[in-house]
Enzyme design. Structure first.
Site, PDB file in Angstrom:
ATOM      1  N   ASN A  65     -49.203 -19.256 -56.653  1.00 56.24           N
ATOM      2  CA  ASN A  65     -49.430 -19.999 -55.390  1.00 56.24           C
ATOM      3  C   ASN A  65     -50.695 -20.800 -55.154  1.00 56.24           C
ATOM      4  OD1 ASN A  65     -47.152 -19.529 -54.212  1.00 56.24           O
ATOM      5  ND2 ASN A  65     -47.753 -17.729 -53.177  1.00 56.24           N
ATOM      6  N   HIS A  70     -47.477 -23.519 -53.023  1.00 60.09           N
ATOM      7  CA  HIS A  70     -46.457 -22.766 -52.154  1.00 60.09           C
ATOM      8  C   HIS A  70     -45.006 -23.069 -52.605  1.00 60.09           C
ATOM      9  CE1 HIS A  70     -49.060 -19.588 -50.407  1.00 60.09           C
ATOM     10  NE2 HIS A  70     -49.904 -20.873 -50.440  1.00 60.09           N
ATOM     11  N   ASP A 100     -43.769 -11.473 -51.103  1.00 60.00           N
ATOM     12  CA  ASP A 100     -43.325 -11.176 -52.544  1.00 60.00           C
ATOM     13  C   ASP A 100     -42.640  -9.897 -52.663  1.00 60.00           C
ATOM     14  OD1 ASP A 100     -45.934  -9.966 -52.556  1.00 60.00           O
ATOM     15  OD2 ASP A 100     -46.508 -10.802 -54.514  1.00 60.00           O
TER      16      ASP A 100
END
Length: 186
Positions: A65, A70, A100
């Site tokens: 990220n 993102h 995640d």
């Protein structure tokens, strides 16, 4: 989303699906997962059945990220969720917990299956990511791993206590990995 006004049942179904489903991965979200776990616990009480809970947290995902964006990270999460779907049995119930993190409710899971499941998760994720066209040009993809925490229902705890205990177990393993340098990925 456009809903056909003449069919309120379809509209209600679409709305309920949106409420209970993670929009990125299409997996059940944490609320729906909690409901499913409560059902499994109720069933297990009557059948004296084991329930395994497997928590999965991605390792080294933050640099993806940070170094890209993102949206790219979301693509990777979709691929990881696909790999996880392939890693579990049809009778297991995979949930996106958030960020995640994922977990799977595994009714009837035996202790001996733990190693097979963990190995299969790691292999499937690496297989999916290594097939990406950008795998060789984005070294962070090769660094993505998983920390897996697994527990069994103790026969009396609530669904939320079971989830929290398994989540804590996964974070204990993650801390141990970082402090000891031991590679659990093998």
């Amino acid at each position: 989303t456009n809903f056909p006004e003449e069919n309120p049942e379809t509209t209600a179904w679409v709305l309920m699906t949106q409420i209970d489903t993670d929009p990125l991965t299409g997996l059940p979200n944490r609320n729906r997962g909690l409901e499913q776990l409560a059902k499994q616990i109720s069933r297990a009480k009557g059948n004296n059945e084991k329930i395994g809970l497997v928590f999965i947290d991605l390792d080294n995902f933050k640099p993806i990220n940070e170094n890209y964006d993102h949206e790219y990270g979301d693509q990777i999460l979709v691929e990881v969720s696909s790999a996880l779907k392939e890693s579990f049995r049809p009778s297991d119930y995979l949930v996106r917990y958030g960020g995640d993190e994922f977990y799977a409710i595994c009714p009837g899971m035996a202790e001996e299956q733990r190693i097979d499941i963990e190995k299969r998760i790691r292999e499937k994720i690496q297989e999916k990511l290594s097939k990406r066209e950008d795998f060789k040009t984005r070294p962070e993809l090769g660094q993505v791993g998983v920390t897996i925490g697994r527990t069994f229902w103790d026969g009396k705890e609530s669904p939320i206590d079971f989830i929290n205990r398994t989540d804590r177990k996964m974070y204990e393993i993650k801390r141990e990995k970082h402090t000891s340098g031991y590679n659990y990925e093998k």
